[in-house]
Design an enzyme around this catalytic site. Structure first.
Site, mmCIF file in Angstrom:
data_model
loop_
_atom_site.group_PDB
_atom_site.id
_atom_site.type_symbol
_atom_site.label_atom_id
_atom_site.label_comp_id
_atom_site.label_asym_id
_atom_site.label_seq_id
_atom_site.Cartn_x
_atom_site.Cartn_y
_atom_site.Cartn_z
ATOM 1 N N ASP A 34 2.753 -12.643 -7.113
ATOM 2 C CA ASP A 34 2.534 -11.275 -6.642
ATOM 3 C C ASP A 34 1.918 -11.355 -5.245
ATOM 4 O O ASP A 34 1.723 -12.457 -4.701
ATOM 5 C CB ASP A 34 1.646 -10.517 -7.620
ATOM 6 C CG ASP A 34 1.802 -9.005 -7.518
ATOM 7 O OD1 ASP A 34 2.581 -8.528 -6.669
ATOM 8 O OD2 ASP A 34 1.131 -8.283 -8.283
ATOM 9 N N GLU B 199 -0.686 -8.731 -3.805
ATOM 10 C CA GLU B 199 -1.987 -8.118 -3.502
ATOM 11 C C GLU B 199 -3.148 -9.100 -3.639
ATOM 12 O O GLU B 199 -4.205 -8.910 -3.014
ATOM 13 C CB GLU B 199 -2.222 -6.905 -4.412
ATOM 14 C CG GLU B 199 -1.376 -5.693 -4.072
ATOM 15 C CD GLU B 199 -0.012 -5.692 -4.729
ATOM 16 O OE1 GLU B 199 0.730 -4.709 -4.545
ATOM 17 O OE2 GLU B 199 0.316 -6.690 -5.427
ATOM 18 N N HIS C 14 6.627 -9.181 -6.371
ATOM 19 C CA HIS C 14 6.011 -8.053 -5.673
ATOM 20 C C HIS C 14 7.046 -7.050 -5.180
ATOM 21 O O HIS C 14 8.031 -7.433 -4.527
ATOM 22 C CB HIS C 14 5.198 -8.551 -4.471
ATOM 23 C CG HIS C 14 4.628 -7.443 -3.642
ATOM 24 N ND1 HIS C 14 3.592 -6.646 -4.083
ATOM 25 C CD2 HIS C 14 4.965 -6.974 -2.405
ATOM 26 C CE1 HIS C 14 3.307 -5.750 -3.146
ATOM 27 N NE2 HIS C 14 4.126 -5.917 -2.131
ATOM 28 N N HIS D 220 -3.847 -9.469 -9.090
ATOM 29 C CA HIS D 220 -4.918 -8.506 -8.799
ATOM 30 C C HIS D 220 -5.381 -7.855 -10.096
ATOM 31 O O HIS D 220 -4.743 -8.005 -11.155
ATOM 32 C CB HIS D 220 -4.392 -7.427 -7.848
ATOM 33 C CG HIS D 220 -3.129 -6.792 -8.333
ATOM 34 N ND1 HIS D 220 -3.109 -5.780 -9.275
ATOM 35 C CD2 HIS D 220 -1.825 -7.064 -8.045
ATOM 36 C CE1 HIS D 220 -1.852 -5.441 -9.534
ATOM 37 N NE2 HIS D 220 -1.048 -6.213 -8.811
ATOM 38 N N HIS E 226 -4.154 -1.981 -9.307
ATOM 39 C CA HIS E 226 -3.178 -1.040 -9.832
ATOM 40 C C HIS E 226 -2.424 -1.728 -10.966
ATOM 41 O O HIS E 226 -2.581 -2.929 -11.182
ATOM 42 C CB HIS E 226 -2.188 -0.583 -8.748
ATOM 43 C CG HIS E 226 -1.254 -1.659 -8.293
ATOM 44 N ND1 HIS E 226 -1.623 -2.644 -7.405
ATOM 45 C CD2 HIS E 226 0.040 -1.933 -8.641
ATOM 46 C CE1 HIS E 226 -0.607 -3.457 -7.199
ATOM 47 N NE2 HIS E 226 0.414 -3.063 -7.942
ATOM 48 N N GLU F 195 -0.930 -5.759 -15.161
ATOM 49 C CA GLU F 195 0.241 -6.614 -14.974
ATOM 50 C C GLU F 195 -0.027 -8.006 -15.527
ATOM 51 O O GLU F 195 0.816 -8.611 -16.201
ATOM 52 C CB GLU F 195 0.594 -6.678 -13.489
ATOM 53 C CG GLU F 195 1.026 -5.335 -12.925
ATOM 54 C CD GLU F 195 1.105 -5.325 -11.409
ATOM 55 O OE1 GLU F 195 1.147 -6.422 -10.810
ATOM 56 O OE2 GLU F 195 1.140 -4.225 -10.826
#
Length: 274
Positions: A8, A10, A60, A104, A115, A133
């Site tokens: 990912d 972030e 991502h 994240h 998020h 996630e």
């Protein structure tokens, strides 16, 4: 030994806000370069630790961020959108372990750019367990009997991983000051740390058990506004809790729950915010 790597953005070193992770923003090209270097740190360490195959999944946004021309030549890259299993596309029982890097914290929690899938999600539950996630992806890995052996990202992602997965190895590349401010290692130091932690995780992989999902999971998603919940509830099999923004789905297994989540969040993004 096969190693699966989900990358990912972030949680990548030095990335602090949307300008680093949105392809239309000024810092994105810098961000994807560091992202690719960080993926290479995991890949190189995995091969050095004895892996004979490493598969990387770009996880991502539109999932076409990693610079394939700069990746370790012996890896295989899953890139592009739409993927039936999104951030865990290609993960199956043939892998000895999974590594999540650039991760994240989940929605509504402290953490840089925290998020869950879309910014319209407040929370997701699998039965009574709140997951982001990281947790949802770990459940899919667990369904296939694959342990998540290492998670790299910000400090809050590491804490989330450690609470969910006993004995998981974590690599903290930046500390959260606010949702858009971090205290970060430099890329060279972060990559050194990630290589060390990946090697340690592979050495200790027998001590990490797969995160086993429930047999018939009840998934619930709380959205940010009522319109998002209305759109998500258009999917057959869902139930919209009256006067709330929570939509539930009774799944046959975690794979069906995951795909339902993808459809529900995609529908929710059709809501206008005016």
């Amino acid at each position: 030994m096969k190693v699966y790597v989900s990358v990912d953005m972030e949680g990548i070193t030095g990335l602090a806000d949307e300008t680093h992770v949105n392809s239309s923003k000024l810092n994105y090209e810098r961000g994807r370069k560091i992202m690719t270097e960080e993926a290479n740190a995991v890949i190189e360490a995995a091969f050095e630790a004895g892996a004979n195959e490493v598969v990387v999944n770009d996880s991502h946004s539109k999932m076409n961020n990693l610079l394939i021309e700069d990746l370790h030549p012996d890896t295989q890259l899953i890139t592009g959108d739409v993927k039936p299993y999104s951030m865990v596309q290609g993960l199956d029982g043939s892998f000895s372990g999974a590594v999540f890097t650039g991760y994240h914290a989940r929605a509504s929690k402290k953490g840089v750019m925290s998020h869950t899938m879309i910014f319209g999600v407040r929370e997701i539950w699998i039965n009574d367990v709140a997951v982001g996630e990281l947790g949802f992806n770990a459940y899919v890995a667990g369904y296939h009997g694959v342990p998540v052996i290492m998670v790299a990202g910000d400090d809050q992602a590491a804490m989330e991983a450690e609470a969910l997965i006993p004995n998981v190895t974590t690599a903290v590349v930046k500390e959260t000051i606010s949702r858009s401010v971090v205290k970060s290692l430099t890329p060279s130091k972060a990559q050194q740390l990630i290589k060390e932690k990946t090697a340690l995780a592979i050495k200790n992989k027998e001590h990490v058990k797969p995160l086993t999902p429930p047999d018939r999971p009840l998934m619930a998603i709380e959205f940010a506004n009522y319109g998002q919940a209305e759109w998500a509830a258009l999917m057959p099999g869902t139930e919209h809790k009256e006067n709330t923004t929570i939509v539930t789905f009774q799944a046959r297994d975690i794979l069906e729950a995951y795909r339902a989540m993808l459809v529900m969040t995609e529908l929710a993004m059709r809501t206008t915010f005016c």
